[in-house]
Design a protein around this motif. Structure first.
Motif, short mmCIF file in Angstrom:
data_model
loop_
_atom_site.label_atom_id
_atom_site.label_comp_id
_atom_site.label_asym_id
_atom_site.label_seq_id
_atom_site.Cartn_x
_atom_site.Cartn_y
_atom_site.Cartn_z
N ASN A 168 -25.50 -73.86 -23.79
CA ASN A 168 -24.48 -73.17 -24.25
C ASN A 168 -23.41 -73.79 -24.22
OD1 ASN A 168 -26.22 -70.76 -24.74
ND2 ASN A 168 -26.23 -70.47 -22.68
N SER A 169 -22.68 -73.40 -25.41
CA SER A 169 -21.26 -74.21 -25.50
C SER A 169 -20.61 -73.30 -26.43
CB SER A 169 -21.25 -75.51 -26.27
OG SER A 169 -20.08 -76.23 -26.52
N GLU A 170 -19.35 -72.78 -25.89
CA GLU A 170 -18.34 -72.07 -26.59
C GLU A 170 -19.29 -70.81 -27.27
OE1 GLU A 170 -16.42 -74.39 -29.59
OE2 GLU A 170 -15.70 -75.79 -28.04
N ASN A 171 -19.99 -70.00 -26.58
CA ASN A 171 -20.91 -68.93 -26.77
C ASN A 171 -21.66 -69.36 -27.83
OD1 ASN A 171 -19.72 -67.23 -24.91
ND2 ASN A 171 -18.02 -66.64 -26.14
N LYS A 172 -22.22 -70.40 -28.14
CA LYS A 172 -23.32 -70.89 -28.98
C LYS A 172 -24.37 -71.58 -28.51
CE LYS A 172 -20.16 -70.73 -32.97
NZ LYS A 172 -19.57 -71.47 -34.05
#
Length: 147
Positions: free
Chosen positions: A15-19
Motif C-alpha cells: 500500500n502506498s498513498e492509499n493505493k
C-alpha cells in the motif's frame, strides 16, 4: 479484485498513498493494481507456471508503433531468435470480450506477426494459432505449452 478463471497464484502487494500495488516479476517493480493489471499479472503467472514460458522471453506493457500510432501491448512472448511467439490482450474482468477486442489484437499482430494470440478478461480466454501460409487462423481450446 475479482476471482479470475486462472489457478491461484501468490502475489506480493504493498500500500502506498492509499493505493494498492502488485509486484510485477517481469518489470521487477510494484505497479498500481488496476482491474486490468490484475488480469495481466494472472496471465504472466499462467504463462510461466502452467505453460512453462521462460521469464526471459516475456515482456509486458511496451510501446508498439502501428501506422504512425503509438499503442501498448499487454503481454508478449518472444522466441529465442527474437521473433514473436505469442501476443496477449488483457481486459478487466468487467469488460466483455467483443469483436472490437479481436480487431485490436489483430491490428497489433500486423506489426508483430505472432504464431499465437490470446485474448482474456480473466474470466473468458480465447486462443488462436495463425497460419500465415493459408491466411487463416484456428481457434484453440488451450494454449500449447512452451516448446
Amino acid at each position: 479484485m475479482h476471482t479470475l478463471n486462472f489457478p491461484r497464484y501468490s502475489f506480493r502487494f504493498k500500500n502506498s498513498e492509499n493505493k494498492v500495488a502488485v509486484f510485477d516479476e517481469l518489470r521487477k517493480k510494484f505497479v498500481l493494481l488496476t482491474p486490468e493489471e490484475w488480469v495481466r499479472q494472472h496471465v504472466v503467472h499462467f504463462l510461466i507456471q502452467e505453460k512453462k514460458f521462460p521469464k526471459s522471453l516475456l515482456n509486458v506493457e511496451k510501446q508498439l508503433k502501428i501506422h504512425d500510432l503509438i499503442k501498448r501491448y499487454d503481454v508478449i512472448a518472444y522466441r529465442p531468435d527474437g521473433s514473436t511467439h505469442l501476443v496477449v490482450e488483457c481486459k478487466a474482468a468487467s469488460v466483455p470480450i467483443t469483436q472490437e477486442t479481436f480487431d485490436q489484437i489483430a491490428r497489433y499482430n500486423l506489426a508483430l506477426k505472432a504464431t499465437y494470440l490470446m485474448v482474456t478478461n480473466g474470466l473468458q480466454h480465447y486462443f488462436c494459432q495463425l497460419d500465415y501460409a493459408a491466411e487463416k487462423y484456428h481457434f484453440l481450446t488451450d494454449l500449447p505449452e512452451w516448446t
